[in-house]
Design a protein around this motif. Structure first.
Motif, PDB file in Angstrom:
ATOM      1  N   PHE A 131       1.142  -0.921  -0.396  1.00 24.97           N
ATOM      2  CA  PHE A 131      -0.074  -0.428  -0.593  1.00 24.97           C
ATOM      3  C   PHE A 131       0.634   0.837   0.153  1.00 24.97           C
ATOM      4  O   PHE A 131       0.703   2.062  -1.163  1.00 24.97           O
ATOM      5  CB  PHE A 131      -0.957   0.055   1.380  1.00 24.97           C
ATOM      6  N   GLU A 132       2.361   1.758   0.883  1.00 25.20           N
ATOM      7  CA  GLU A 132       2.261   2.976   0.891  1.00 25.20           C
ATOM      8  C   GLU A 132       3.679   2.898  -0.325  1.00 25.20           C
ATOM      9  O   GLU A 132       3.752   3.619  -1.282  1.00 25.20           O
ATOM     10  CB  GLU A 132       4.152   2.223   1.270  1.00 25.20           C
ATOM     11  N   GLN A 133       4.134   1.651  -0.787  1.00 23.59           N
ATOM     12  CA  GLN A 133       4.665   1.969  -2.696  1.00 23.59           C
ATOM     13  C   GLN A 133       3.563   2.649  -3.560  1.00 23.59           C
ATOM     14  O   GLN A 133       3.735   3.729  -4.888  1.00 23.59           O
ATOM     15  CB  GLN A 133       4.952   0.674  -3.379  1.00 23.59           C
ATOM     16  N   ALA A 134       2.143   1.898  -3.824  1.00 24.95           N
ATOM     17  CA  ALA A 134       0.852   2.201  -4.863  1.00 24.95           C
ATOM     18  C   ALA A 134       0.925   3.899  -4.112  1.00 24.95           C
ATOM     19  O   ALA A 134       0.747   4.385  -5.413  1.00 24.95           O
ATOM     20  CB  ALA A 134      -0.081   1.057  -4.228  1.00 24.95           C
ATOM     21  N   ALA A 135       0.900   3.686  -3.007  1.00 21.21           N
ATOM     22  CA  ALA A 135       0.427   5.801  -2.956  1.00 21.21           C
ATOM     23  C   ALA A 135       1.841   6.588  -3.104  1.00 21.21           C
ATOM     24  O   ALA A 135       1.242   7.935  -3.367  1.00 21.21           O
ATOM     25  CB  ALA A 135       0.140   5.513  -1.153  1.00 21.21           C
ATOM     26  N   ALA A 136       2.318   5.930  -3.665  1.00 21.80           N
ATOM     27  CA  ALA A 136       3.686   6.878  -3.685  1.00 21.80           C
ATOM     28  C   ALA A 136       3.464   7.421  -5.249  1.00 21.80           C
ATOM     29  O   ALA A 136       4.366   7.777  -5.720  1.00 21.80           O
ATOM     30  CB  ALA A 136       5.001   6.136  -3.662  1.00 21.80           C
ATOM     31  N   VAL A 137       2.239   6.696  -6.175  1.00 19.55           N
ATOM     32  CA  VAL A 137       2.663   6.565  -7.875  1.00 19.55           C
ATOM     33  C   VAL A 137       1.924   7.638  -8.002  1.00 19.55           C
ATOM     34  O   VAL A 137       2.325   8.270  -8.952  1.00 19.55           O
ATOM     35  CB  VAL A 137       1.767   5.891  -7.577  1.00 19.55           C
ATOM     36  N   PRO A 138       0.589   8.079  -7.648  1.00 23.08           N
ATOM     37  CA  PRO A 138      -0.618   8.884  -9.180  1.00 23.08           C
ATOM     38  C   PRO A 138      -0.094  10.232  -9.065  1.00 23.08           C
ATOM     39  O   PRO A 138       0.622   9.818 -10.502  1.00 23.08           O
ATOM     40  CB  PRO A 138      -1.627   9.027  -8.287  1.00 23.08           C
ATOM     41  N   THR A 139       0.229  11.444  -8.306  1.00 24.49           N
ATOM     42  CA  THR A 139       0.727  12.195  -8.473  1.00 24.49           C
ATOM     43  C   THR A 139       2.136  12.165  -9.929  1.00 24.49           C
ATOM     44  O   THR A 139       2.157  13.022 -10.305  1.00 24.49           O
ATOM     45  CB  THR A 139       0.591  13.065  -8.141  1.00 24.49           C
ATOM     46  N   ALA A 140       3.201  11.844  -8.798  1.00 23.09           N
ATOM     47  CA  ALA A 140       4.303  11.993  -9.142  1.00 23.09           C
ATOM     48  C   ALA A 140       4.885  11.020 -10.106  1.00 23.09           C
ATOM     49  O   ALA A 140       5.034  11.268 -11.388  1.00 23.09           O
ATOM     50  CB  ALA A 140       5.703  11.621  -7.682  1.00 23.09           C
ATOM     51  N   ALA A 141       4.260  10.033 -10.720  1.00 24.34           N
ATOM     52  CA  ALA A 141       4.160   8.421 -11.816  1.00 24.34           C
ATOM     53  C   ALA A 141       4.159   9.895 -13.093  1.00 24.34           C
ATOM     54  O   ALA A 141       4.416   9.743 -13.902  1.00 24.34           O
ATOM     55  CB  ALA A 141       4.126   7.639 -11.335  1.00 24.34           C
ATOM     56  N   LEU A 284      -3.069   5.789 -14.677  1.00 25.17           N
ATOM     57  CA  LEU A 284      -2.865   4.339 -13.605  1.00 25.17           C
ATOM     58  C   LEU A 284      -2.701   3.485 -14.326  1.00 25.17           C
ATOM     59  O   LEU A 284      -1.741   2.370 -14.072  1.00 25.17           O
ATOM     60  CB  LEU A 284      -3.969   4.559 -12.567  1.00 25.17           C
ATOM     61  N   THR A 285      -2.901   2.934 -15.234  1.00 22.14           N
ATOM     62  CA  THR A 285      -3.028   2.245 -16.438  1.00 22.14           C
ATOM     63  C   THR A 285      -1.746   1.188 -17.592  1.00 22.14           C
ATOM     64  O   THR A 285      -1.322   0.605 -16.857  1.00 22.14           O
ATOM     65  CB  THR A 285      -4.139   1.864 -17.689  1.00 22.14           C
ATOM     66  N   ALA A 286      -1.303   2.312 -17.627  1.00 21.81           N
ATOM     67  CA  ALA A 286       0.007   2.778 -18.121  1.00 21.81           C
ATOM     68  C   ALA A 286       0.829   2.642 -17.356  1.00 21.81           C
ATOM     69  O   ALA A 286       1.497   1.889 -17.721  1.00 21.81           O
ATOM     70  CB  ALA A 286       0.189   4.354 -19.623  1.00 21.81           C
ATOM     71  N   LEU A 287       0.782   3.126 -16.042  1.00 27.35           N
ATOM     72  CA  LEU A 287       2.408   3.263 -15.202  1.00 27.35           C
ATOM     73  C   LEU A 287       1.315   1.220 -14.720  1.00 27.35           C
ATOM     74  O   LEU A 287       3.076   0.702 -14.220  1.00 27.35           O
ATOM     75  CB  LEU A 287       1.383   4.285 -14.253  1.00 27.35           C
ATOM     76  N   CYS A 288       0.437   0.801 -14.335  1.00 27.88           N
ATOM     77  CA  CYS A 288       0.436  -0.708 -13.518  1.00 27.88           C
ATOM     78  C   CYS A 288       1.255  -1.908 -14.718  1.00 27.88           C
ATOM     79  O   CYS A 288       1.819  -2.286 -14.243  1.00 27.88           O
ATOM     80  CB  CYS A 288      -0.967  -0.593 -13.253  1.00 27.88           C
ATOM     81  N   GLU A 289       1.040  -1.325 -16.063  1.00 34.84           N
ATOM     82  CA  GLU A 289       1.689  -1.728 -17.199  1.00 34.84           C
ATOM     83  C   GLU A 289       3.441  -1.811 -16.690  1.00 34.84           C
ATOM     84  O   GLU A 289       3.994  -3.262 -16.794  1.00 34.84           O
ATOM     85  CB  GLU A 289       1.118  -1.676 -18.809  1.00 34.84           C
ATOM     86  N   LEU A 290       3.573  -0.703 -16.459  1.00 31.15           N
ATOM     87  CA  LEU A 290       5.197  -0.620 -16.156  1.00 31.15           C
ATOM     88  C   LEU A 290       5.826  -1.200 -15.239  1.00 31.15           C
ATOM     89  O   LEU A 290       6.712  -2.329 -15.128  1.00 31.15           O
ATOM     90  CB  LEU A 290       5.869   0.623 -16.124  1.00 31.15           C
TER      91      LEU A 290
END
Length: 329
Positions: A131-141, A284-290
């Motif tokens: 959960f901690e890693q996933a929360a780091a993703v949205p805005t910055a990534a 978010l889908t594109a980031l999930c693929e990466l």
């Protein structure tokens, strides 16, 4: 006969009622949000903080107050990124059910619960991420993804501020696109930037990247510590400058520098790339693929519990945070 009263369901959340420093933030017991027919209630497990949160907390630059409130904040919650579990779904919601693990964006996510529209920037959490890693993703990534959208295989990419939240994602995304990546950071973060795939790492205390080295096809500037003329000097003919930060006055802050870069673009031989990093489900889908391909891994520099959210914001405000700062809930 005395009627019993139902006690309102509450939750713990970060609240602030006036613009100011991190010390103005406090954990309070507030009513848990209800949901409409098109919303989902998420039990937040982790949230990350971003520079935008600092702007809303401080009320500067003043241009932010057009949305946030001219004298005091209209909304009293803080935070935009989250990861957690679906607690409840509205009657029109399909595709999600209680217990699903998700990540994405909301409003006031530094809280135990948040209500989010089901068609907002929300996606299933990759199984391999905490959960901690996933929360780091949205805005910055998403910011890094859009900044690197035009990168092609074989190009040379320079990322100033490669050890920060956006920078660590941008290094990995540019590498995934086949670029030769140079990251600029401080001496304490050289190994971190190298470990996430940078081909070359410049320690800014020992080398001036605007004077030494090759010319680049794209410069992503996450720091804004060099003039626009110095940044353009690093670019190859036809290269692109992506200004993502900068210092400025109390009225426009970093937006002023980004606007100046845009106004100069027609009279230079270089392109200036501007964008608004508002995440979408497609992003978010594109980031999930990466992430699932093993090409993108969040870098978390520090975690804080919810009752230390003020310390998390103070850490972010130093401007020297490594990777992302995450608040666990």
């Amino acid at each position: 006969m005395t009627q019993s009263r139902t006690r309102p369901v509450t939750m713990r959340a970060i609240r602030y009622t006036a613009y100011g420093p991190p010390e103005a933030l406090a954990v309070q017991d507030v009513p848990r949000p209800g949901i409409g027919d098109d919303e989902v209630l998420i039990r937040v497990r982790a949230a990350s903080v971003n520079p935008g949160d600092l702007h809303y907390m401080r009320g500067t630059p003043y241009v932010f107050r057009l949305q946030a409130g001219p004298v005091r904040p209209r909304a009293h919650g803080l935070g935009g990124d989250l990861a957690g579990q679906v607690e409840q779904v509205g009657r029109n919601v399909t595709g999600l059910r209680p217990g699903d693990e998700v990540f994405g964006c909301g409003t006031g996510t530094l809280a135990e619960y948040v209500a989010v529209r089901h068609d907002a920037a929300l996606a299933r959490k990759p199984a391999g991420l905490s959960f901690e890693q996933a929360a780091a993703v949205p805005t910055a990534a998403v910011t890094a993804l859009r900044a690197c959208r035009g990168v092609r295989a074989g190009q040379k990419v320079l990322i100033n501020g490669a050890a920060g939240g956006v920078g660590t994602f941008a290094v990995q995304i540019a590498k995934a696109r086949g670029a030769e990546v140079t990251g600029v950071c401080g001496p304490a973060n050289v190994e971190t930037v190298r470990s996430i795939g940078a081909d070359h790492v410049v320690d800014y205390t020992r080398q001036d990247f605007t004077r030494d080295g090759p010319r680049y096809d794209l410069l992503l500037d996450n720091v804004g510590n060099r003039t626009l003329a110095e940044c353009r000097r690093t670019l190859a003919p036809g290269g692109a400058l992506v200004p993502n930060s900068g210092t400025g006055g109390r009225w426009f802050g970093p937006l002023g520098r980004i606007l100046r870069a845009r106004l100069l673009a027609p009279v230079t031989r270089h392109r200036v790339v501007n964008f608004i990093a508002i995440p979408t489900r497609d992003d978010l889908t594109a980031l999930c693929e990466l992430i699932e391909a093993g090409q993108l891994t969040p870098v978390i520099g520090a975690t804080y519990p919810l009752d230390q959210a003020a310390a998390a914001m103070a850490h972010l405000e130093t401007g020297h945070a490594r990777g992302k700062i995450v608040v666990t809930v």
